[in-house]
Motif scaffolding. Structure first.
Motif, PDB file in Angstrom:
ATOM      1  N   LEU A  71      -5.232  -3.316   7.534  1.00  0.00           N
ATOM      2  CA  LEU A  71      -4.548  -4.076   8.590  1.00  0.00           C
ATOM      3  C   LEU A  71      -3.251  -4.695   8.087  1.00  0.00           C
ATOM      4  O   LEU A  71      -2.327  -4.947   8.837  1.00  0.00           O
ATOM      5  CB  LEU A  71      -5.454  -5.205   9.112  1.00  0.00           C
ATOM      6  N   ARG A  72      -3.243  -4.929   6.818  1.00  0.00           N
ATOM      7  CA  ARG A  72      -2.095  -5.578   6.173  1.00  0.00           C
ATOM      8  C   ARG A  72      -0.794  -4.843   6.486  1.00  0.00           C
ATOM      9  O   ARG A  72       0.282  -5.444   6.517  1.00  0.00           O
ATOM     10  CB  ARG A  72      -2.385  -5.585   4.661  1.00  0.00           C
ATOM     11  N   ALA A  73      -0.892  -3.531   6.727  1.00  0.00           N
ATOM     12  CA  ALA A  73       0.307  -2.740   7.034  1.00  0.00           C
ATOM     13  C   ALA A  73       1.023  -3.296   8.269  1.00  0.00           C
ATOM     14  O   ALA A  73       2.240  -3.187   8.387  1.00  0.00           O
ATOM     15  CB  ALA A  73      -0.083  -1.284   7.266  1.00  0.00           C
ATOM     16  N   GLY A  74       0.246  -3.899   9.168  1.00  0.00           N
ATOM     17  CA  GLY A  74       0.875  -4.352  10.407  1.00  0.00           C
ATOM     18  C   GLY A  74       0.881  -5.847  10.604  1.00  0.00           C
ATOM     19  O   GLY A  74       1.308  -6.337  11.660  1.00  0.00           O
ATOM     20  N   MET A  75       0.419  -6.595   9.630  1.00  0.00           N
ATOM     21  CA  MET A  75       0.367  -8.052   9.829  1.00  0.00           C
ATOM     22  C   MET A  75       0.272  -8.751   8.474  1.00  0.00           C
ATOM     23  O   MET A  75      -0.090  -8.135   7.479  1.00  0.00           O
ATOM     24  CB  MET A  75      -0.833  -8.434  10.706  1.00  0.00           C
ATOM     25  N   PRO A  76       0.576 -10.057   8.436  1.00  0.00           N
ATOM     26  CA  PRO A  76       0.465 -10.794   7.174  1.00  0.00           C
ATOM     27  C   PRO A  76      -0.975 -10.836   6.676  1.00  0.00           C
ATOM     28  O   PRO A  76      -1.924 -10.712   7.464  1.00  0.00           O
ATOM     29  CB  PRO A  76       0.953 -12.209   7.526  1.00  0.00           C
ATOM     30  N   PHE A  77      -1.125 -11.085   5.369  1.00  0.00           N
ATOM     31  CA  PHE A  77      -2.443 -11.090   4.733  1.00  0.00           C
ATOM     32  C   PHE A  77      -3.421 -12.038   5.428  1.00  0.00           C
ATOM     33  O   PHE A  77      -4.551 -11.658   5.730  1.00  0.00           O
ATOM     34  CB  PHE A  77      -2.281 -11.502   3.260  1.00  0.00           C
ATOM     35  N   VAL A  78      -2.982 -13.271   5.692  1.00  0.00           N
ATOM     36  CA  VAL A  78      -3.926 -14.251   6.262  1.00  0.00           C
ATOM     37  C   VAL A  78      -4.444 -13.802   7.624  1.00  0.00           C
ATOM     38  O   VAL A  78      -5.597 -14.025   7.978  1.00  0.00           O
ATOM     39  CB  VAL A  78      -3.311 -15.671   6.373  1.00  0.00           C
ATOM     40  N   GLU A  79      -3.578 -13.123   8.374  1.00  0.00           N
ATOM     41  CA  GLU A  79      -4.005 -12.661   9.705  1.00  0.00           C
ATOM     42  C   GLU A  79      -5.011 -11.518   9.575  1.00  0.00           C
ATOM     43  O   GLU A  79      -5.975 -11.426  10.337  1.00  0.00           O
ATOM     44  CB  GLU A  79      -2.782 -12.240  10.527  1.00  0.00           C
ATOM     45  N   ALA A  80      -4.770 -10.649   8.591  1.00  0.00           N
ATOM     46  CA  ALA A  80      -5.698  -9.532   8.377  1.00  0.00           C
ATOM     47  C   ALA A  80      -7.076 -10.064   7.996  1.00  0.00           C
ATOM     48  O   ALA A  80      -8.107  -9.606   8.517  1.00  0.00           O
ATOM     49  CB  ALA A  80      -5.155  -8.616   7.280  1.00  0.00           C
ATOM     50  N   VAL A  81      -7.108 -11.055   7.093  1.00  0.00           N
ATOM     51  CA  VAL A  81      -8.385 -11.648   6.679  1.00  0.00           C
ATOM     52  C   VAL A  81      -9.047 -12.339   7.877  1.00  0.00           C
ATOM     53  O   VAL A  81     -10.249 -12.194   8.112  1.00  0.00           O
ATOM     54  CB  VAL A  81      -8.167 -12.650   5.517  1.00  0.00           C
ATOM     55  N   TYR A  82      -8.249 -13.027   8.656  1.00  0.00           N
ATOM     56  CA  TYR A  82      -8.792 -13.703   9.841  1.00  0.00           C
ATOM     57  C   TYR A  82      -9.441 -12.692  10.786  1.00  0.00           C
ATOM     58  O   TYR A  82     -10.562 -12.904  11.275  1.00  0.00           O
ATOM     59  CB  TYR A  82      -7.680 -14.474  10.572  1.00  0.00           C
TER      60      TYR A  82
END
Lengths: 445, 413
Positions: A243-254
């Motif tokens: 998911l990191r490809a399309g969003m910041p790390f914290v958002e992917a973890v969320y």
């Protein structure tokens, strides 16, 4: 030596820890109960509660007093019968106080490891580090002519390896309680090739008296519980990376955390679970499993990196949650750690956008709390996941991938003969992880 | 009891909330009002209606076990704490276990009859949520004979009434009795849902019969009752004014705003003797008979009854002891709907002990307040119709296992 005699002298190593304190509680009550049976009163019973600090042992005694009192209050009907011959104990209050005293009288908190060498049984609940465990056994059980039986609470290290390296001659067995031991019903019992029948029979009998649900696991690193959990966790890390490809790390973890909780009807999200267990503990377990299960790369550079930055998770002494992948305010997640910025980013900064991106939950909704309590749970789950299957949202897609991977992990545990069957895998997740359904199911087939 | 030689009235009743599990505002770990707060609230509730403390000649307070629940004795001296106008007035505390409230009433009635007082402030109070239920059971067990405690059940009184229920099941059949007990529970909760001070006012269970029919679990509780068969642990107080005709006049209250006490039955049974027949409430039967006789009426003149349903089975046994059903027929009477609020003789119209709550020492006074409300048309959403040809009401308050009994017959003033 019969069951009652064997329980006359017991030691718990790592007694003040998260797992050890629960094990001490259960064993002390069982030992006191055995002592209260007709004819057993004259025998002396000792439980050496061994740990490294007096401070921690002081905390253990406080914990025991509170928990035994609570247990006694709950069991008051039975306890009045047990103390029926004691004319001096009349009120419920008298009986509860006496039982607390009887249980605490059994426990001997100590920082002297060597006393464990006198015990008939040693329960080991030290950190998940084979080197450390072997050092502890060397001073207590190895080459001990008294031949104490060893029950290790390891959640990942093969028992055969412990037996060989500690020279225990088959007097060892895996006795894996789940956290917290006094509450969780599940115990994974792990027999090695050399574990003697006597040791195994005692473990079964003890589990029965502790009213535990036993699931036997083959002696393979990680057993069933961590065999599933660690692979599940690594899948989550991979999904977050994708998911990191399309969003910041914290958002992917969320997103992955939220999907693994709300969309999969689990008690908590996967990264919250990692925090609960502790990132350091997960790292240790992976370090045990990875070399022993070649070809799978059971390792997470992300967890290593977070630990290097001091992000550990786990609990404070008062039981409150420490920050890990997630930040917590009054026990509730409130932010996510960003390892690039080395700080937590508050939910308020991204939660609404992420939720919108994931899309709605299937209708009608099914919170985990409702699912586990409802007698019609199977129907509700089928309805919920039936709706999820037909949804064309990012959240539903992530959930389907997650559910399918969890299922594959479960099936692999069966095909690798770690678990006897699908029921055992499901039982571990239902009772050890409080899931509302087992990973081997038709919802994600 | 001889026929009363003077008219005695009750008026100006007041109930606090019955606080405990079930109330939304109740939280076991948060601080709550204490004994004196409840006494003050209930007492002031009466004083406001009778023109102030100056119109009160005497105070009586009924309480069971504040000494242990609240480490408080000498409760009579908390009456002047209600209002400085009560300072230096004669006050008495009475105790008769769960019948303490009604003993406060009879003590007040006797003062009025003796013409030593024209208006008596009668209060009942208990604050029990100070200890967990299993320790509360020890305290409540003192209503039984102390020598029976050791052999008794952890939950002593539920154990006693479980034994009565078991005997009743055996003699008259279990299924129908259990169904009637469940109906008793349903009636109680439905009435309580209409009464804002009731402990079960916030109860929202959809299927009350199903809830009440849960199988008893002897491992964690008693053999023949489940927790829904039992009244809850409650904090609360009730108060009422007991007055002569002169007293009412002095307070400016018309007799139409009061109820008249027309029959009293006060009976005591030997605490050290077990009941001769556990399927019957013999002391209750005698008390009710005395009350009806002294009122000069028969049971068919009763419009409504407040009875001591500390357990659902006690409610059913009371129906029989009162004489509304033959032995073994109480369950039919209840299942036929006769005790429901739309029935022939509505029982416990604000929920009784099961629904309104059971602050032990307050219960007897609460019963009188409910009857005063019903007979004078003040019962708001709980109001039932009082037929003109049946203008009487009965209250039955019990202490211990059918040991200390007060039955009162009321008529609109």
């Amino acid at each position: 030596m019969d069951y009652a005699e064997r329980l006359e002298n017991v030691a718990v190593i790592g007694a003040a820890g998260k797992m050890g304190s629960g094990i001490v509680l259960l064993l002390a009550m069982e030992m006191a109960d055995v002592g209260l049976k007709p004819g057993n009163g004259s025998r002396h019973r000792v439980l050496h509660a061994v740990d490294v600090s007096h401070q921690a042992l002081g905390g253990l005694v406080k914990y025991l007093r509170k928990q035994v009192q609570r247990a006694a209050e709950k069991r008051i009907v039975a306890l009045r019968t047990i103390y029926a011959d004691r004319a001096d104990l009349v009120d419920n209050g008298d009986i509860v106080r006496q039982y607390v005293n009887d249980v605490l009288d059994v426990v001997r908190p100590t920082t002297t490891l060597e006393v464990a060498a006198e015990a008939n049984i040693i329960f080991e609940a030290a950190p998940e580090d084979l080197g450390l465990k072997l050092k502890l056994f060397a001073r207590t059980a190895t080459d001990n002519p008294a031949g104490p039986w060893v029950f290790t609470n390891t959640s990942s290290i093969p028992i055969q390896e412990i037996d060989e390296k500690a020279r225990l001659g088959g007097r060892v067995m895996g006795f894996h309680f789940y956290n917290p031991p006094a509450v969780q019903k599940l115990v994974e019992l792990i027999r090695s090739r050399t574990t003697t029948d006597e040791v195994a029979a005692f473990a079964e009998a003890l589990c029965k008296n502790l009213r535990k649900i036993v699931v036997p696991s083959a002696d393979r690193a990680g057993f069933i519980g961590n065999g599933h959990f660690m692979r599940d966790l690594l899948h989550a890390v991979e999904e977050a990376a994708r998911l990191r490809a399309g969003m910041p790390f914290v958002e992917a973890v969320y997103c992955v955390n939220r999907v693994s909780q709300d969309f999969l009807v689990r008690p908590m999200g996967i990264f919250q679970l990692v925090d609960y267990v502790g990132l350091d503990v997960c790292q240790c377990i992976l370090a045990v499993m990875n070399p022993r299960l070649p070809g799978e790369n059971l390792h997470s550079p992300l967890i290593d990196r977070l630990l290097e930055q001091g992000v550990r998770g786990g609990q404070n002494h008062d039981g409150s949650q420490k920050d890990g992948f997630l930040q917590y305010q009054q026990g509730k997640p409130s932010g996510i750690y960003d390892p690039d910025a080395t700080r937590y980013v508050a939910f308020t900064e991204f939660q609404a956008a992420c939720d919108a991106r994931l899309g709605p939950l299937p209708e009608p909704g099914l919170p985990w709390k409702v699912a586990v309590r409802d007698p019609a749970r199977e129907t509700l789950l089928a309805q919920f996941f039936g709706a999820l299957r037909s949804m064309d949202t990012a959240g539903a897609e992530l959930a389907r991938r997650y559910g399918a991977r969890s299922r594959d992990i479960g099936l692999k545990l069966v095909s690798d003969e770690v678990a006897r069957n699908a029921h055992d895998v499901n039982q571990v997740l239902l009772t050890g992880f409080f899931h509302a359904y087992g990973p081997i199911n038709e919802f994600f087939a | 009891m001889n026929k009363l030689r003077r008219n005695v009235y009750m008026t100006a009743g007041y109930n606090t909330v019955s606080m405990g599990t079930g109330r939304k505002e109740f939280h076991p770990k948060k601080s709550r009002p204490g004994l004196e707060d409840y006494i003050r609230e209930a007492g002031r509730g009466v004083l406001q209606q009778v023109g102030g403390a100056g119109n009160i000649d005497e105070g009586v307070i009924g309480n069971f076990m504040a000494a242990r629940f609240n480490s408080q004795g000498n409760l009579a001296a908390l009456i002047p704490a209600i209002d400085e106008g009560l300072q230096w007035k004669p006050c008495t505390r009475v105790e008769g276990a769960c019948c303490s409230g009604a003993l406060a009433l009879t003590a007040g009635i006797k003062s009025v009859l003796a013409e030593t007082a024209d208006v008596v402030l009668a209060i009942g109070v208990e604050v029990q949520n100070t200890v967990k239920a299993i320790y509360g059971a020890d305290i409540l067990a003192t209503a039984g004979w102390s020598r029976e405690r050791k052999a008794g059940h952890a939950y002593f009184f539920p154990g006693k009434f479980s034994d009565r229920a078991g005997a009743y099941y055996e003699k008259y059949g279990r299924d129908r009795t259990r169904k009637a007990m469940a109906r008793w529970y349903r009636n109680a909760i439905e009435n309580a849902r209409l009464c804002p001070t009731a402990q079960e006012y916030h109860n929202t269970s959809a299927d009350l019969d199903a809830v009440a029919l849960a199988e008893p679990d002897p491992r964690s509780f008693v053999d023949h009752l489940n927790v829904f068969d039992c009244s809850k642990v409650s904090d609360g107080a009730s108060a009422i004014a007991i007055a002569s005709a002169d007293g009412l006049k002095r307070a400016g209250i018309p007799t139409s705003a009061a109820v008249e006490i027309v029959g009293i039955g006060q009976v005591e049974a030997d605490l050290t003797c077990p009941p001769s027949d556990p399927t019957r409430l013999e002391t209750t039967r005698r008390a009710v008979q005395c009350a009806l006789e002294s009122a000069g009426i028969t049971v068919d003149r009763l419009a409504t009854v407040e009875t001591h349903d500390c357990f659902t089975i006690a409610g059913i046994l009371a129906v029989e002891a009162i004489g509304l059903a033959d032995p073994g027929k109480g369950p039919d009477f209840v299942l036929d709907g006769q005790t429901a609020r739309a029935g022939h003789v509505p029982f416990n119209t604000t929920g009784g002990l099961i629904g309104w709550g059971h602050p032990t020492g307050a219960t007897g006074v609460h019963q009188a307040v409910t009857i005063w409300e019903q007979l004078t048309g003040r019962a708001d959403r709980n109001q039932i119709e009082i037929p003109t040809d049946r203008p009487y009401a009965l209250s039955v308050n019990m202490g211990g296992d059918d040991k200390t009994l007060v039955a009162l017959v009321y008529r609109r003033g």
